[in-house]
Scaffold this active site. Structure first.
Site, short mmCIF file in Angstrom:
data_model
loop_
_atom_site.label_atom_id
_atom_site.label_comp_id
_atom_site.label_asym_id
_atom_site.label_seq_id
_atom_site.Cartn_x
_atom_site.Cartn_y
_atom_site.Cartn_z
N ASP A 331 0.86 -1.18 0.00
CA ASP A 331 0.00 0.00 0.00
C ASP A 331 0.90 1.23 0.00
O ASP A 331 1.85 1.33 0.79
CB ASP A 331 -0.90 -0.02 1.24
CG ASP A 331 -1.92 1.09 1.22
OD1 ASP A 331 -1.52 2.25 1.44
OD2 ASP A 331 -3.10 0.82 0.98
N ASN A 339 -1.99 12.75 -4.06
CA ASN A 339 -3.03 13.19 -4.99
C ASN A 339 -3.46 14.62 -4.71
O ASN A 339 -3.64 15.43 -5.63
CB ASN A 339 -4.24 12.26 -4.92
CG ASN A 339 -4.07 11.01 -5.77
OD1 ASN A 339 -3.35 11.02 -6.77
ND2 ASN A 339 -4.72 9.93 -5.37
N HIS A 344 -4.10 14.08 -9.50
CA HIS A 344 -4.29 12.65 -9.75
C HIS A 344 -3.37 12.12 -10.85
O HIS A 344 -3.03 10.93 -10.85
CB HIS A 344 -5.75 12.36 -10.11
CG HIS A 344 -6.69 12.47 -8.95
ND1 HIS A 344 -6.85 11.47 -8.03
CD2 HIS A 344 -7.49 13.49 -8.53
CE1 HIS A 344 -7.73 11.84 -7.11
NE2 HIS A 344 -8.14 13.07 -7.39
N ASP A 348 -1.33 8.77 -10.43
CA ASP A 348 -1.31 7.66 -11.40
C ASP A 348 0.11 7.29 -11.77
O ASP A 348 0.45 6.10 -11.92
CB ASP A 348 -2.08 8.06 -12.66
CG ASP A 348 -3.58 8.15 -12.42
OD1 ASP A 348 -4.03 7.66 -11.36
OD2 ASP A 348 -4.29 8.69 -13.29
N GLU A 374 -4.65 2.23 -4.36
CA GLU A 374 -3.18 2.15 -4.25
C GLU A 374 -2.73 0.83 -3.64
O GLU A 374 -1.58 0.70 -3.20
CB GLU A 374 -2.65 3.32 -3.42
CG GLU A 374 -3.01 3.29 -1.94
CD GLU A 374 -4.35 3.92 -1.63
OE1 GLU A 374 -4.55 4.34 -0.47
OE2 GLU A 374 -5.22 4.00 -2.52
#
Length: 457
Positions: A331, A339, A344, A348, A374
Site C-alpha cells: 500500500d 493526490n 491525480h 497515477d 493504491e
C-alpha cells in the site's frame, strides 16, 4: 460480399442519443481504434444489454448499414433469419451476442448464414464473440468480430467435385491451396500459399515435411493429430488454427481447412485438399481483447478478478505438491496526500512507477495484481514466510529510491508499507491469505509506515 448481416445482434433504425455517445467514447478510450479501423474483419461492440455501441468501418461495409442505423440497435432487420452450417434456424437467444450475455463465455469461429427477403441464397460469415469484464467481474461489453466466408463455403462445395477447378477459384479469393497426393507424398500448392509466408512460389518445396517445418513447434503435434484423425476416419474434416513461420522469422496465424477428396476401392484416403487463410489480424484483436479483460488499465498488472483466479490456482497447486506459498500486500503510504498536493495524474504516475519497480524485481512465476486504489498484492509460489519477508524488504527499499518526475524538474518520492503472510494449512484459501496479509499491512501502517510486517495465516 456479405451485405446487411446483423451478426448476432441486433440491428434496427434508431437515433444516436447522448447516452450512446458517451458509451462510444468509453469504448474508443479503451480500444485501439486505429487497429480496429485497419482490420479486414468487421468489429461490432455491444453493451451488456446487447445495444450496439461501436462498429468499425469494415463492419459497416460488410453489413451494408450505416453507423447511424447500427448504433443503439436491438434486433435483426425485419424478415432476416440466421442459420447454422447444417441449415438449422437460430432463435434469438442463440445469436452470438445473446449467448455470450447469457453464458459469459466466449464464442469462437461460428459459421452463420443469413437469409434475407428478396435476395437469393445464403450469405455466410465466420463469427467470434468475446465478453469483456470490468475490474469487479461484471460484464461490460461484448466484442463481435466477423468476416465474409461466403466464397469459402462455395469453394468447399466445388472442392468435392472439381478439385482442379478449385485451384483457379482460390487464386481470386486470397486463399492458399494445398493438394496432397497421399500415395506419392507430393503436395501441390498455389502461389498464395507461398506469398502468405513471405516466399515466392519458386522458393517452396512440394512436400509435407516443409509444411511441418513451417508450423510452430508448439502447434505441430496438434496440427498433425487433426489431419491424421481425418485420414483415419475419426473426424469428417480438418479445421484448425495454428501458427506458421514467415520468411522474416515472425509467425502468422493460419486457418487451415481440408478434407479427403479421393479414396481407393478399399476406402483408404489417397488425396487430401485444403485451403489456408491468414487470420493473424483477427487473432491479434482477440488477444488484445483478452488481455484487456484480465489486466488493470492503468498499471498493466493483473486486475483483481484475474489475480483472484490465479490465486485460487496457486493455492490448489501448493496443496497438491505440499509446497510453500506466501503473499505480499503493498500500500502506498499517504497516497491521498500525493493526490491532493500534486494532482491525480501524478498519483497515477506513482502507481505506474510502483508496478514497474515490482515487475523488475519479481520472478516470472510470481503473480502480481492491483486489488484497487493504491493497494497491490503479490503471490510468491514456493516461498516461505522468512524468504517472503526478505523479498518484501527488497521491494520496500527499491521503491523508496524510486523517483517520479514532475513539472519544474522536481521529483516525487514515495514509500510503501507491506504486509506478509504465508500458507500454513491445507485449509487456507486465497481469501484467508489476503485477510492475514491485510492485517499485517495494517500493523505495518500502525507502526509508522514504510516498513514490512509478517503474520502467519
Amino acid at each position: 460480399m456479405l451485405r446487411s448481416f446483423g451478426v448476432g445482434a441486433i440491428v434496427s433504425s434508431t437515433s444516436l442519443g447522448a447516452g450512446i455517445c458517451r458509451e462510444v467514447a468509453m469504448v474508443q478510450g479503451v480500444q485501439d481504434l486505429e487497429l480496429l479501423q485497419k482490420l479486414h474483419v468487421g468489429v461490432v461492440v455491444h453493451a451488456a444489454d446487447a445495444r450496439v455501441i461501436f462498429l468499425n468501418d469494415r463492419a459497416c461495409d460488410l453489413l451494408g448499414i450505416s453507423k447511424r442505423d447500427m448504433l443503439g440497435a436491438l434486433d435483426l432487420m425485419p424478415g432476416w433469419s440466421l442459420q447454422d452450417e447444417k441449415g438449422h434456424w437460430l432463435s434469438p437467444e442463440d445469436y452470438p451476442v445473446n449467448r455470450v450475455i447469457s453464458t459469459r463465455l466466449p464464442l469462437a469461429e461460428q459459421v452463420l448464414g443469413v437469409v434475407r427477403p428478396g435476395i437469393e441464397g445464403v450469405a455466410w460469415a465466420m463469427v467470434s464473440a468475446f465478453p469483456v469484464f470490468d475490474p469487479r467481474g461484471a460484464l461490460e461489453k461484448i466484442v463481435i468480430s466477423f468476416y465474409d466466408v461466403s466464397q469459402l463455403k462455395r469453394t468447399e462445395a466445388v472442392l468435392k467435385e472439381r478439385a482442379e477447378q478449385l485451384r483457379f477459384v482460390l487464386e481470386g479469393a486470397d486463399l492458399g491451396l494445398w493438394d496432397w497426393s497421399i500415395l506419392t507424398g507430393e503436395v501441390m500448392r498455389n502461389e498464395r500459399w507461398a506469398t502468405m509466408l513471405g516466399y515466392t512460389y519458386e522458393e517452396i518445396e512440394h512436400t509435407t515435411m516443409q509444411w511441418s517445418d513451417f508450423v510452430h513447434p508448439d502447434d505441430r503435434e496438434r496440427a498433425w493429430a487433426s489431419i491424421n484423425a481425418v485420414l483415419a476416419g475419426r473426424a469428417p474434416t480438418h479445421k484448425l488454427e495454428y501458427r506458421m513461420q514467415h520468411k522474416d522469422g515472425s509467425y502468422r496465424w493460419i486457418l487451415d481447412q481440408a478434407n479427403v477428396t479421393q479414396r481407393d476401392e478399399q476406402g483408404r484416403p489417397t488425396r487430401m485438399c485444403g485451403i489456408h487463410a491468414d487470420v493473424t489480424e483477427r487473432k491479434l484483436l482477440e488477444e488484445e481483447v483478452a488481455r484487456q479483460a484480465r489486466t488493470d488499465y492503468l498499471t498493466g498488472v493483473f486486475n483483481r478478478r484475474h489475480f483472484m483466479a490465479l490465486g485460487g490456482a496457486e493455492i490448489e497447486r501448493a496443496r497438491r505438491y505440499v509446497s510453500e506459498l506466501s503473499i505480499l500486500m503493498l500500500d502506498v503510504d499517504a497516497f491521498k496526500r500525493i493526490n491532493d498536493r500534486y494532482g491525480h495524474h501524478v498519483g497515477d504516475a506513482v502507481l505506474r512507477k510502483l508496478a514497474d519497480g515490482c515487475h523488475s524485481a519479481l520472478r516470472s512465476l510470481d503473480v502480481f495484481g492491483r486489488l484497487g486504489g493504491e493497494e497491490f498484492a503479490i503471490l510468491l509460489p514456493e516461498t516461505g514466510l522468512a524468504a517472503a519477508a526478505e523479498v518484501a524488504e527488497r521491494l520496500r527499499l527499491l521503491l523508496a529510491e524510486a523517483q517520479v518526475p514532475i513539472e519544474g524538474g522536481q521529483v516525487v518520492r514515495f514509500t510503501v508499507s507491506i504486509g506478509v503472510a504465508s500458507m500454513s494449512s491445507p485449509e487456507d484459501s486465497i481469501d484467508t491469505l489476503l485477510n492475514t496479509a491485510d492485517r499485517a499491512l495494517y500493523a505495518a501502517k500502525h507502526a509508522g509506515r514504510n516498513r514490512v510486517h509478517t503474520l502467519s495465516s
